[in-house]
Design an enzyme around this catalytic site. Sequence first.
Site, mmCIF file in Angstrom:
data_model
loop_
_atom_site.group_PDB
_atom_site.id
_atom_site.type_symbol
_atom_site.label_atom_id
_atom_site.label_comp_id
_atom_site.label_asym_id
_atom_site.label_seq_id
_atom_site.Cartn_x
_atom_site.Cartn_y
_atom_site.Cartn_z
ATOM 1 N N ASN A 169 -2.818 -0.465 -10.359
ATOM 2 C CA ASN A 169 -2.820 -0.074 -8.941
ATOM 3 C C ASN A 169 -1.630 0.281 -8.425
ATOM 4 O OD1 ASN A 169 -4.453 -0.170 -6.379
ATOM 5 N ND2 ASN A 169 -3.524 -2.189 -6.088
ATOM 6 N N HIS B 293 0.113 -0.359 -4.348
ATOM 7 C CA HIS B 293 -0.238 -0.979 -3.396
ATOM 8 C C HIS B 293 0.916 -0.770 -2.400
ATOM 9 C CE1 HIS B 293 -1.595 -4.000 -0.654
ATOM 10 N NE2 HIS B 293 -0.547 -4.389 -0.367
ATOM 11 N N SER C 106 4.556 -1.007 -4.490
ATOM 12 C CA SER C 106 4.698 -1.347 -5.909
ATOM 13 C C SER C 106 3.522 -0.865 -6.724
ATOM 14 C CB SER C 106 4.380 -2.917 -5.874
ATOM 15 O OG SER C 106 4.895 -3.491 -4.615
ATOM 16 N N ASP D 106 -4.264 -7.783 -5.523
ATOM 17 C CA ASP D 106 -2.805 -7.396 -5.508
ATOM 18 C C ASP D 106 -1.835 -8.537 -6.001
ATOM 19 O OD1 ASP D 106 -3.652 -5.155 -3.984
ATOM 20 O OD2 ASP D 106 -3.535 -6.177 -1.888
#
Length: 214
Positions: free
Chosen positions: A109, A111, A138, A147
Amino acid sequence: MESCCRILVLISGNGSNLQAIIDGCDENLHAEVVGVISDNPEAYGLTRAHRHEIDTSCVIAHQGENRADYDNRLNAAIERYQPDLIVLAGFMRILGEELVTKYQGRMLNIHPSLLPCYPGLNTHERVLAAKDTEHGASVHFVIPALDAGPVILQAKVPVYEGDTVEILAERVHEQEHAIYPLVVKWFSQGRLKMHDGKAWLDNEVIGVSGYAPD
Ligand code: GAR
């Protein structure tokens, strides 16, 4: 990784990170974007995928549908692509524990904050409200907690007086487009792994703020 890494990208919107990854894969012999899934049929990222003749699917949440049922349908769509790596690129749904655990170590992911600061939504607004002087993005492995997975790479940007949310978002985006394709490349080369709850590059553990060369 000997054969070409099959990458599946999940999006909800503009897809500028998807574009950066597609462009990165054009120069990366180890990886190919084999599909794009969106939870939003209007996502501009779908148009980007079509331009590159990449297969797309929409998995739209039904009214009142619970997370487990949605995740089951999403998983069925994911399995059709047989991905080696799932890349969340502005996919704005929270995934349940079962799905995340199934793909742990193979799901990334991005973020828009310097995690662990500002998990969740509206990160640019929160950075400006706090009068922070530094912000960023990040890339991390996805774990069930939101997250919170091990960070692989961060990019920092300065925050200047007078910045608006739009200006700051643009500055962060620019950095995202540099770091995400790089992390995807590391994974596709077989250099990046997750084990013992940590991210590893070339068999060296990556520190909590992401990879930082000496
Ligand atoms: C990116 O800034 C990404 O960091 C963010 O959504 C944007 C998507 O932009 N992701 C999240 O907020 C996830 N929590 P894009 O559609 O142009 O790639």
